[in-house]
Write a protein that holds these residues in place. Structure first.
Motif, mmCIF file in Angstrom:
data_model
loop_
_atom_site.group_PDB
_atom_site.id
_atom_site.type_symbol
_atom_site.label_atom_id
_atom_site.label_comp_id
_atom_site.label_asym_id
_atom_site.label_seq_id
_atom_site.Cartn_x
_atom_site.Cartn_y
_atom_site.Cartn_z
ATOM 1 N N GLN A 166 0.966 -1.221 0.144
ATOM 2 C CA GLN A 166 -0.123 -0.020 0.090
ATOM 3 C C GLN A 166 0.769 1.149 -0.052
ATOM 4 O O GLN A 166 0.511 2.234 -0.324
ATOM 5 C CB GLN A 166 -1.040 0.126 1.075
ATOM 6 C CG GLN A 166 -2.089 -1.101 1.122
ATOM 7 C CD GLN A 166 -2.549 -1.576 2.449
ATOM 8 O OE1 GLN A 166 -2.328 -0.961 3.430
ATOM 9 N NE2 GLN A 166 -3.629 -2.086 2.306
ATOM 10 N N SER A 167 2.098 1.130 0.265
ATOM 11 C CA SER A 167 3.218 2.327 0.261
ATOM 12 C C SER A 167 3.825 2.671 -1.389
ATOM 13 O O SER A 167 4.259 3.609 -1.399
ATOM 14 C CB SER A 167 4.322 2.072 1.190
ATOM 15 O OG SER A 167 5.078 1.099 0.509
ATOM 16 N N ASN A 168 3.248 1.884 -2.133
ATOM 17 C CA ASN A 168 3.625 1.814 -3.475
ATOM 18 C C ASN A 168 2.655 2.870 -4.100
ATOM 19 O O ASN A 168 1.436 2.743 -3.894
ATOM 20 C CB ASN A 168 3.513 0.563 -4.254
ATOM 21 C CG ASN A 168 3.965 0.491 -5.649
ATOM 22 O OD1 ASN A 168 3.639 1.476 -6.532
ATOM 23 N ND2 ASN A 168 5.125 -0.127 -6.033
ATOM 24 N N PRO A 169 3.100 3.873 -4.804
ATOM 25 C CA PRO A 169 2.432 4.873 -5.293
ATOM 26 C C PRO A 169 1.592 4.664 -6.498
ATOM 27 O O PRO A 169 0.586 5.334 -6.755
ATOM 28 C CB PRO A 169 3.345 6.083 -5.835
ATOM 29 C CG PRO A 169 4.857 5.241 -5.854
ATOM 30 C CD PRO A 169 4.656 4.208 -4.787
ATOM 31 N N GLU A 170 1.736 3.464 -7.027
ATOM 32 C CA GLU A 170 0.966 2.892 -8.195
ATOM 33 C C GLU A 170 -0.283 1.985 -7.652
ATOM 34 O O GLU A 170 -1.030 1.269 -8.276
ATOM 35 C CB GLU A 170 1.856 2.243 -9.213
ATOM 36 C CG GLU A 170 2.685 3.111 -9.854
ATOM 37 C CD GLU A 170 3.281 2.519 -11.085
ATOM 38 O OE1 GLU A 170 2.546 2.419 -12.151
ATOM 39 O OE2 GLU A 170 4.525 2.314 -11.215
ATOM 40 N N ILE A 171 -0.222 1.615 -6.345
ATOM 41 C CA ILE A 171 -1.117 0.462 -5.827
ATOM 42 C C ILE A 171 -2.174 1.312 -4.936
ATOM 43 O O ILE A 171 -2.067 1.950 -4.015
ATOM 44 C CB ILE A 171 -0.417 -0.548 -5.053
ATOM 45 C CG1 ILE A 171 0.577 -1.536 -5.989
ATOM 46 C CG2 ILE A 171 -1.466 -1.440 -4.324
ATOM 47 C CD1 ILE A 171 1.269 -2.272 -5.422
ATOM 48 N N ALA A 172 -3.545 1.058 -5.372
ATOM 49 C CA ALA A 172 -4.595 1.531 -4.612
ATOM 50 C C ALA A 172 -5.025 1.078 -3.483
ATOM 51 O O ALA A 172 -5.190 1.314 -2.178
ATOM 52 C CB ALA A 172 -5.769 1.890 -5.364
ATOM 53 N N ASP A 173 -4.817 -0.600 -3.206
ATOM 54 C CA ASP A 173 -4.913 -1.519 -2.395
ATOM 55 C C ASP A 173 -4.426 -2.721 -2.518
ATOM 56 O O ASP A 173 -4.397 -3.153 -3.698
ATOM 57 C CB ASP A 173 -6.669 -1.648 -2.081
ATOM 58 C CG ASP A 173 -7.230 -2.082 -0.847
ATOM 59 O OD1 ASP A 173 -6.167 -2.358 0.286
ATOM 60 O OD2 ASP A 173 -8.351 -1.956 -0.438
ATOM 61 N N ALA A 174 -4.540 -3.600 -1.565
ATOM 62 C CA ALA A 174 -3.793 -4.677 -1.645
ATOM 63 C C ALA A 174 -3.869 -5.798 -0.566
ATOM 64 O O ALA A 174 -4.399 -5.366 0.374
ATOM 65 C CB ALA A 174 -2.214 -4.920 -1.862
ATOM 66 N N ALA A 175 -3.978 -7.089 -0.857
ATOM 67 C CA ALA A 175 -4.293 -8.179 0.238
ATOM 68 C C ALA A 175 -3.376 -9.175 -0.257
ATOM 69 O O ALA A 175 -2.805 -9.375 -1.381
ATOM 70 C CB ALA A 175 -5.547 -8.491 0.288
ATOM 71 N N VAL A 176 -2.914 -10.002 0.879
ATOM 72 C CA VAL A 176 -1.810 -11.120 0.503
ATOM 73 C C VAL A 176 -2.608 -12.263 1.312
ATOM 74 O O VAL A 176 -3.037 -12.247 2.485
ATOM 75 C CB VAL A 176 -0.557 -10.833 1.386
ATOM 76 C CG1 VAL A 176 0.571 -12.114 1.257
ATOM 77 C CG2 VAL A 176 0.034 -9.560 0.652
ATOM 78 N N ILE A 177 -2.502 -13.353 0.527
ATOM 79 C CA ILE A 177 -3.030 -14.790 1.025
ATOM 80 C C ILE A 177 -1.961 -15.706 0.760
ATOM 81 O O ILE A 177 -0.989 -15.668 0.103
ATOM 82 C CB ILE A 177 -4.256 -15.060 0.007
ATOM 83 C CG1 ILE A 177 -3.859 -15.061 -1.347
ATOM 84 C CG2 ILE A 177 -5.200 -13.889 0.107
ATOM 85 C CD1 ILE A 177 -4.922 -16.015 -2.055
ATOM 86 N N PRO A 178 -2.132 -16.973 1.592
ATOM 87 C CA PRO A 178 -1.242 -18.311 1.163
ATOM 88 C C PRO A 178 -1.803 -18.946 0.337
ATOM 89 O O PRO A 178 -3.171 -18.984 -0.160
ATOM 90 C CB PRO A 178 -1.467 -18.785 2.622
ATOM 91 C CG PRO A 178 -2.795 -18.481 2.988
ATOM 92 C CD PRO A 178 -3.071 -17.107 2.697
ATOM 93 N N TYR A 179 -0.699 -19.252 -0.793
ATOM 94 C CA TYR A 179 -1.160 -20.161 -1.876
ATOM 95 C C TYR A 179 -0.561 -21.324 -1.909
ATOM 96 O O TYR A 179 0.663 -21.195 -1.647
ATOM 97 C CB TYR A 179 -0.473 -19.200 -3.232
ATOM 98 C CG TYR A 179 -1.350 -19.996 -4.562
ATOM 99 C CD1 TYR A 179 -2.528 -19.692 -4.945
ATOM 100 C CD2 TYR A 179 -0.447 -20.847 -5.161
ATOM 101 C CE1 TYR A 179 -2.910 -20.010 -6.257
ATOM 102 C CE2 TYR A 179 -0.751 -21.343 -6.124
ATOM 103 C CZ TYR A 179 -1.903 -21.150 -6.878
ATOM 104 O OH TYR A 179 -2.522 -21.571 -8.167
ATOM 105 N N PRO A 180 -1.129 -22.452 -2.200
ATOM 106 C CA PRO A 180 -0.421 -23.645 -2.001
ATOM 107 C C PRO A 180 0.824 -24.072 -2.873
ATOM 108 O O PRO A 180 0.438 -23.770 -4.227
ATOM 109 C CB PRO A 180 -1.556 -24.639 -2.185
ATOM 110 C CG PRO A 180 -2.827 -23.899 -2.939
ATOM 111 C CD PRO A 180 -2.611 -22.483 -2.527
#
Length: 253
Positions: A166-180
């Motif tokens: 979210q600190s990236n000036p090109e990103i409005a929002d983000a979420a991180v998940i576990p991927y198998p």
């Protein structure tokens, strides 16, 4: 709401993160701040920025707020909270936060097993949140223990990566998940909402994070979406994103 703040001389106003974002988008956060004779508090989910000066932390099981910032000086410590009751952890050492006090619940009605798993014999509530104290006694909530991503022998907090994204000036929002992942068990995958006009790529996002974290915390997959699914209180609905990621992978097989 703003009219009510003006007319009734509100001294304190707790709000949820989605409302903070909405106010910021229409340029009213500064006006709200100037109208309040005290300060505004934000709780329910982590803030996506430093828009409101105060954060609070609590659970349903604590009968509401368990700890909060007390003044504007404390509020400048983004992501920190002043410790409430309970025995403090050594500075810098992460562990599960336990709380005890007169507002802590007596237990879950009709569920003795869940009560025994959550409350110990001395009345300490096991919050399920990973945290640490700094050298000045401020409490930092890292993430929910059950949401930690298990990458090989390491544990990766999604909230830490989300804050960086979210600190990236090109990103409005983000979420991180576990991927198998067959080799690692789980890998961190990011879902990203680009800002209007941005063409930031998966490789650029992964490199942006890799330059700021230890190798085991690196983002290893990226998906682009129009919006991050959240509850009315602003909490990320990770299960929806996990299901989306897995269904997308299945459709490619």
């Amino acid at each position: 709401m703003l009219r009510a703040v003006r007319s009734t001389k509100v001294t304190y106003m707790p709000v949820s993160p989605p409302l903070v974002v909405a106010l910021a988008e229409i340029g009213l956060v500064a006006e709200i701040r100037s109208q309040l004779s005290s300060i505004a508090g934000c709780g329910g989910a982590p803030r996506s920025g430093r828009r409101f000066p105060e954060e609070g932390y609590g659970l349903t099981e604590t009968g509401g707020g368990a700890t909060r910032m007390l003044d504007l000086d404390e509020s400048r410590r983004y992501g920190s909270l002043i410790p409430a009751t309970g025995e403090a952890l050594p500075p810098g050492q992460q562990g599960e936060l336990w709380l005890r006090g007169p507002t802590i619940m007596k237990g879950y009605v009709g569920d003795d097993e869940a009560t025994a798993a959550t409350l110990d014999s001395e009345g300490w509530l096991k919050t399920g949140d990973l945290c640490y104290f700094d050298s000045e006694g401020c409490l930092y909530i890292v993430d929910r223990l059950k949401e930690l991503i298990k990458y090989k022998a390491y544990q990766v907090p999604p909230a830490e990566l989300e804050h960086l994204l979210q600190s990236n000036p090109e990103i409005a929002d983000a979420a991180v998940i576990p991927y198998p992942d067959e080799e690692a068990g789980q890998i961190p995958m990011a879902f990203v909402v680009r800002k209007p006009g941005s063409n930031v790529t998966e490789a650029q996002i992964m490199d942006f994070i890799a330059r700021q974290v230890a190798p085991y915390k690196k983002i290893r997959r990226v998906g682009f979406v129009n919006a991050i699914p959240k509850s009315p209180a602003g909490k990320i609905l990770r299960r929806e994103l996990i299901n989306h990621a897995l269904s997308a992978a299945s459709s490619k097989l």
